[in-house]
Design a protein around this motif. Structure first.
Motif: not given
Length: 378
Positions: A4, A8, A249-251, A328, A330
């Protein structure tokens, strides 16, 4: 760092998940007596190969680049298959290969004796014409396929320079599909098997998928070996090695709406970073969503990639709470057939790649910047 804490976009590979798959594949190898090697077309993330080397797996290559990478990083020679070899590449392939498979009788006639003289075992790709794959894009057994020789094309007696057969008719398939293909293969090519040394059953054996019938796979391979004790059996799965071993992982960077459809634009791209979502197509799981089936009573969104391609989106998914800039997300199972197929279309920033060790700490395997984009065109 912990997952975490990673900025990203970032691909993250989990060592414990990778080891779980490797241990399962190793168990199948020991129980069945088959040789199992890794196909680079699904995973070429060589900075994780030190883990794979511990289990002693070899590899298959279909290009000079894959061949060179495997020889350097897995410290062994390749089982090579390429649709076409040329005068400019054949010697490189032979120098780095223990086995080489030809796609046609003409290619075998041209290069097999040269391979034998170099001490490389020679094979011919055959096509059992048994279609068990629903998506035509990934089906090598369709009528008119450019892959392999059909039974009606073979002479009654094989040339002495053919040591083995190679067939590939699966794609993320189950053991039940292999049973169907094996029946077709033995029915069409059985008369040749006593004269061969090995059979390569190709890839697509998704033995690490939950619910896969591993006992049936072991039974099929064991019984085949008993029927043909002269043959070494080889499997070369790709996805199975890295199935569900990593995520993207992206935002969310913005949310837009058009005709009642909400799209959360993310800092990654389906077209650039998850192309199989559009090619297969399939809808990836998102950890933070309620599941694969949307619930219109909850906040529901498409996810849109941050590129100028109109079709760069997937979905919909529903969430317990609304998405907003900074949320965020996943996207699960983004290791196999992702990093090997990514592009820098539109100059979209490539996600970094990180490895999460068994103790939970993460470190970067690779970070990308402008020079990676520029140098591709240099």
């Amino acid at each position: 760092m912990t997952p975490d804490q990673l900025p990203t976009p970032c691909y993250i590979v989990y060592e414990d998940r990778l080891r779980r798959n490797l241990e399962l594949i190793d168990d199948v190898r020991r129980r069945s007596g088959a040789e199992i090697i890794m196909a680079f077309k699904a995973n070429a993330l060589w900075r994780t190969f030190h883990i794979i080397r511990e289990y002693g797996f070899g590899f298959t290559a279909s290009s000079v680049n894959e061949l060179t990478l495997g020889c350097e990083e897995l410290h062994c020679k390749a089982h090579t298959y390429c649709p076409v070899y040329t005068d400019s590449t054949i010697d490189t392939f032979l120098n780095g290969s223990s086995h080489i498979t030809f796609n046609s009788l003409a290619q075998a006639e041209k290069y097999a004796l040269r391979a034998k003289a170099a001490g490389v075992s020679t094979g011919l790709r055959v096509n059992p014409e048994c279609s068990v794959i629903e998506t035509d894009l990934y089906n090598p057994a369709l009528p008119g396929s450019r892959f392999g020789v059909t039974a009606d094309m073979l002479p009654d007696q094989l040339p002495d320079y053919i040591d083995g057969f190679h067939f590939h008719a699966l794609c993320e398939s189950g053991a039940e599909d292999l049973r169907s293909v094996l029946e077709a293969f033995e029915s069409q090519f059985g008369k040749y098997l006593d004269s061969l040394k090995w059979v390569n059953m190709g890839g697509g054996h998704l033995m690490t998928r939950e619910g896969y019938n591993i006992d049936l796979l072991v039974e099929l391979l064991t019984e085949f070996r008993h029927r043909h004790p002269n043959l070494k059996v080889i499997l070369e799965p790709g996805s199975a090695f890295t199935w569900r071993t990593g995520d993207l992982l992206t935002s969310v960077v913005d949310v837009v709406e058009n005709h009642g459809i909400s799209t959360a634009i993310i800092d990654a791209s389906f077209a650039c970073h998850m192309p199989d979502c559009l090619e297969m197509p399939y809808k990836p799981a998102i950890t933070e969503s309620i599941g694969q089936e949307p619930d219109e009573s909850l906040p529901t969104y498409r996810l849109g990639g941050n590129s100028c391609l109109s079709g760069d989106y997937a979905g919909p998914w529903s969430f317990r709470t609304p998405l907003s800039a900074g949320t965020r997300l996943t996207l699960e199972d983004m290791n196999h057939y992702t990093t090997v197929k990514t592009t820098m279309f539109n100059g979209i920033q490539h996600p970094d790649i990180a490895l999460c060790a068994t103790d939970g700490t993460c470190s970067y395997l690779r970070r990308f910047d402008y020079m990676d984009y520029k140098n591709r065109m240099d």
